[in-house]
Design a protein around this motif. Structure first.
Motif, PDB file in Angstrom:
ATOM      1  N   ALA A  99     -38.683   0.153  -9.208  1.00 50.33           N
ATOM      2  CA  ALA A  99     -37.703  -0.928  -9.235  1.00 50.33           C
ATOM      3  C   ALA A  99     -36.762  -0.926 -10.427  1.00 50.33           C
ATOM      4  O   ALA A  99     -35.814  -1.689 -10.444  1.00 50.33           O
ATOM      5  CB  ALA A  99     -38.422  -2.265  -9.145  1.00 50.33           C
ATOM      6  N   GLY A 100     -36.987  -0.141 -11.451  1.00 48.54           N
ATOM      7  CA  GLY A 100     -36.040  -0.079 -12.555  1.00 48.54           C
ATOM      8  C   GLY A 100     -36.549  -0.568 -13.887  1.00 48.54           C
ATOM      9  O   GLY A 100     -37.717  -0.444 -14.214  1.00 48.54           O
ATOM     10  N   ARG A 101     -35.618  -1.166 -14.641  1.00 48.47           N
ATOM     11  CA  ARG A 101     -35.867  -1.572 -16.026  1.00 48.47           C
ATOM     12  C   ARG A 101     -35.466  -3.031 -16.215  1.00 48.47           C
ATOM     13  O   ARG A 101     -34.475  -3.496 -15.664  1.00 48.47           O
ATOM     14  CB  ARG A 101     -35.026  -0.690 -16.942  1.00 48.47           C
ATOM     15  N   TRP A 102     -36.237  -3.718 -17.090  1.00 46.40           N
ATOM     16  CA  TRP A 102     -35.929  -5.099 -17.450  1.00 46.40           C
ATOM     17  C   TRP A 102     -36.080  -5.248 -18.953  1.00 46.40           C
ATOM     18  O   TRP A 102     -36.997  -4.694 -19.547  1.00 46.40           O
ATOM     19  CB  TRP A 102     -36.864  -6.084 -16.749  1.00 46.40           C
ATOM     20  N   ASP A 103     -35.166  -6.007 -19.541  1.00 49.34           N
ATOM     21  CA  ASP A 103     -35.181  -6.268 -20.979  1.00 49.34           C
ATOM     22  C   ASP A 103     -35.436  -7.752 -21.203  1.00 49.34           C
ATOM     23  O   ASP A 103     -34.716  -8.596 -20.655  1.00 49.34           O
ATOM     24  CB  ASP A 103     -33.837  -5.901 -21.601  1.00 49.34           C
ATOM     25  N   LEU A 104     -36.448  -8.046 -22.011  1.00 49.81           N
ATOM     26  CA  LEU A 104     -36.779  -9.434 -22.314  1.00 49.81           C
ATOM     27  C   LEU A 104     -36.671  -9.705 -23.806  1.00 49.81           C
ATOM     28  O   LEU A 104     -37.086  -8.877 -24.624  1.00 49.81           O
ATOM     29  CB  LEU A 104     -38.219  -9.759 -21.881  1.00 49.81           C
ATOM     30  N   LEU A 149     -38.362  -6.548 -25.638  1.00 48.21           N
ATOM     31  CA  LEU A 149     -39.430  -5.835 -24.939  1.00 48.21           C
ATOM     32  C   LEU A 149     -38.784  -5.209 -23.703  1.00 48.21           C
ATOM     33  O   LEU A 149     -38.021  -5.879 -22.998  1.00 48.21           O
ATOM     34  CB  LEU A 149     -40.506  -6.833 -24.508  1.00 48.21           C
ATOM     35  N   ILE A 150     -39.052  -3.947 -23.454  1.00 43.69           N
ATOM     36  CA  ILE A 150     -38.511  -3.272 -22.274  1.00 43.69           C
ATOM     37  C   ILE A 150     -39.662  -2.970 -21.330  1.00 43.69           C
ATOM     38  O   ILE A 150     -40.697  -2.446 -21.749  1.00 43.69           O
ATOM     39  CB  ILE A 150     -37.777  -1.967 -22.657  1.00 43.69           C
ATOM     40  N   LEU A 151     -39.466  -3.320 -20.062  1.00 49.47           N
ATOM     41  CA  LEU A 151     -40.469  -3.055 -19.031  1.00 49.47           C
ATOM     42  C   LEU A 151     -39.865  -2.089 -18.020  1.00 49.47           C
ATOM     43  O   LEU A 151     -38.711  -2.258 -17.609  1.00 49.47           O
ATOM     44  CB  LEU A 151     -40.859  -4.357 -18.330  1.00 49.47           C
ATOM     45  N   LEU A 152     -40.658  -1.101 -17.622  1.00 46.37           N
ATOM     46  CA  LEU A 152     -40.180  -0.088 -16.677  1.00 46.37           C
ATOM     47  C   LEU A 152     -41.078  -0.028 -15.455  1.00 46.37           C
ATOM     48  O   LEU A 152     -42.295  -0.179 -15.550  1.00 46.37           O
ATOM     49  CB  LEU A 152     -40.150   1.283 -17.356  1.00 46.37           C
ATOM     50  N   SER A 153     -40.451   0.225 -14.313  1.00 48.90           N
ATOM     51  CA  SER A 153     -41.159   0.408 -13.054  1.00 48.90           C
ATOM     52  C   SER A 153     -40.578   1.641 -12.386  1.00 48.90           C
ATOM     53  O   SER A 153     -39.350   1.788 -12.325  1.00 48.90           O
ATOM     54  CB  SER A 153     -40.953  -0.817 -12.155  1.00 48.90           C
ATOM     55  N   TYR A 154     -41.432   2.511 -11.880  1.00 46.67           N
ATOM     56  CA  TYR A 154     -40.934   3.714 -11.210  1.00 46.67           C
ATOM     57  C   TYR A 154     -40.114   3.369  -9.980  1.00 46.67           C
ATOM     58  O   TYR A 154     -39.167   4.047  -9.645  1.00 46.67           O
ATOM     59  CB  TYR A 154     -42.094   4.628 -10.809  1.00 46.67           C
ATOM     60  N   THR A 201     -45.057  -0.028 -14.965  1.00 45.26           N
ATOM     61  CA  THR A 201     -45.827   1.142 -15.354  1.00 45.26           C
ATOM     62  C   THR A 201     -45.777   1.432 -16.850  1.00 45.26           C
ATOM     63  O   THR A 201     -46.659   2.096 -17.377  1.00 45.26           O
ATOM     64  CB  THR A 201     -45.320   2.390 -14.609  1.00 45.26           C
ATOM     65  N   ARG A 202     -44.735   0.955 -17.529  1.00 50.82           N
ATOM     66  CA  ARG A 202     -44.577   1.247 -18.953  1.00 50.82           C
ATOM     67  C   ARG A 202     -43.883   0.074 -19.635  1.00 50.82           C
ATOM     68  O   ARG A 202     -43.007  -0.558 -19.070  1.00 50.82           O
ATOM     69  CB  ARG A 202     -43.756   2.513 -19.152  1.00 50.82           C
ATOM     70  N   VAL A 203     -44.299  -0.154 -20.886  1.00 55.59           N
ATOM     71  CA  VAL A 203     -43.703  -1.193 -21.725  1.00 55.59           C
ATOM     72  C   VAL A 203     -43.362  -0.551 -23.059  1.00 55.59           C
ATOM     73  O   VAL A 203     -44.149   0.242 -23.585  1.00 55.59           O
ATOM     74  CB  VAL A 203     -44.698  -2.353 -21.942  1.00 55.59           C
ATOM     75  N   THR A 204     -42.191  -0.885 -23.612  1.00 53.23           N
ATOM     76  CA  THR A 204     -41.861  -0.405 -24.955  1.00 53.23           C
ATOM     77  C   THR A 204     -41.503  -1.591 -25.846  1.00 53.23           C
ATOM     78  O   THR A 204     -40.944  -2.586 -25.382  1.00 53.23           O
ATOM     79  CB  THR A 204     -40.695   0.611 -24.965  1.00 53.23           C
ATOM     80  N   VAL A 205     -41.842  -1.451 -27.116  1.00 50.00           N
ATOM     81  CA  VAL A 205     -41.571  -2.476 -28.119  1.00 50.00           C
ATOM     82  C   VAL A 205     -41.042  -1.793 -29.378  1.00 50.00           C
ATOM     83  O   VAL A 205     -41.134  -0.575 -29.522  1.00 50.00           O
ATOM     84  CB  VAL A 205     -42.835  -3.291 -28.474  1.00 50.00           C
ATOM     85  N   ASN A 206     -40.536  -2.584 -30.291  1.00 42.56           N
ATOM     86  CA  ASN A 206     -40.211  -2.117 -31.624  1.00 42.56           C
ATOM     87  C   ASN A 206     -41.391  -2.548 -32.495  1.00 42.56           C
ATOM     88  O   ASN A 206     -41.816  -3.705 -32.417  1.00 42.56           O
ATOM     89  CB  ASN A 206     -38.913  -2.768 -32.107  1.00 42.56           C
ATOM     90  N   PRO A 207     -41.944  -1.674 -33.340  1.00 46.33           N
ATOM     91  CA  PRO A 207     -43.145  -2.019 -34.106  1.00 46.33           C
ATOM     92  C   PRO A 207     -42.936  -3.023 -35.235  1.00 46.33           C
ATOM     93  O   PRO A 207     -43.903  -3.446 -35.865  1.00 46.33           O
ATOM     94  CB  PRO A 207     -43.604  -0.673 -34.665  1.00 46.33           C
TER      95      PRO A 207
END
Length: 189
Positions: free
Chosen positions: A107-112, A100-105, A63-69
């Motif tokens: 299932a949790g969080r994953w860091d790649l 890169l961080i990926l989030l799911s309502y 549902t959401r992805v975060t990055v550093n710019p």
């Protein structure tokens, strides 16, 4: 560094090639990273849909992805994936520039680890394997620093090898100093 946020709503998705991805095996010991992603460009709008498609099937709906710019010049607010929107955010100081961080309502969080697109295939393969190691304790930044150091050492060895093969190595006669002997005084003084 400033980041530009693309304020346009998501447009029709352009078919992109499959994501280049390496993940830790399911059920393995948790580590600091859950794998690595090697995008083909620095265009998040184009690269994220293929990544999210693959990960939705593995990990549940992202549902959401975060990055550093630091490494992304344009960061879209939303990306179209399979007829829905995935929100994209950024954190300049709080998030490793190589992660890169990926989030799911559900299932949790994953860091790649994000491997730069310009990375060579051999280096990318090493980084992907290291990031997908079960129970790995290396951060994304540490893995990239280790690879940079390894590359610099190899380049230095390659330059030395090239110097040696191009005649840079002195001959045996030139390596031995002149034999000691009497120094003759200069004439005409």
């Amino acid at each position: 560094m400033t980041a530009t946020i693309d304020r346009l709503t998501f447009s029709e998705r352009v078919t992109s090639p499959p994501a280049r991805l390496s993940l830790t095996p399911a059920g393995s010991a948790p580590g600091l990273l859950d794998g690595a992603w090697w995008p083909r460009s620095r265009d998040l709008s184009h690269e994220l849909p293929a990544l999210v498609d693959v990960l939705d099937a593995c990990w549940g709906r992202i549902t959401r992805v975060t990055v550093n710019p630091t490494h992304w010049s344009v960061i879209p607010r939303k990306v179209a994936v399979g007829g829905r929107k995935v929100h994209v955010g950024w954190f300049a100081d709080e998030q490793d520039p190589h992660k890169l961080i990926l989030l799911s309502y559900t299932a949790g969080r994953w860091d790649l680890l994000v491997i730069p697109p310009e990375t060579g295939a051999a280096a990318a393969a090493r980084l992907m394997a290291a990031a997908a190691t079960p129970g790995g304790l290396a951060t994304a930044g540490a893995l990239m620093a280790r690879e940079d150091t390894s590359r610099e050492v190899q380049e230095s060895l390659d330059r030395e090898e090239e110097w040696e093969t191009e005649g840079g190595h002195a001959s045996a006669a030139a390596e031995s100093p002149d034999p000691p002997g009497p120094v003759s005084p200069a004439r005409g003084m």
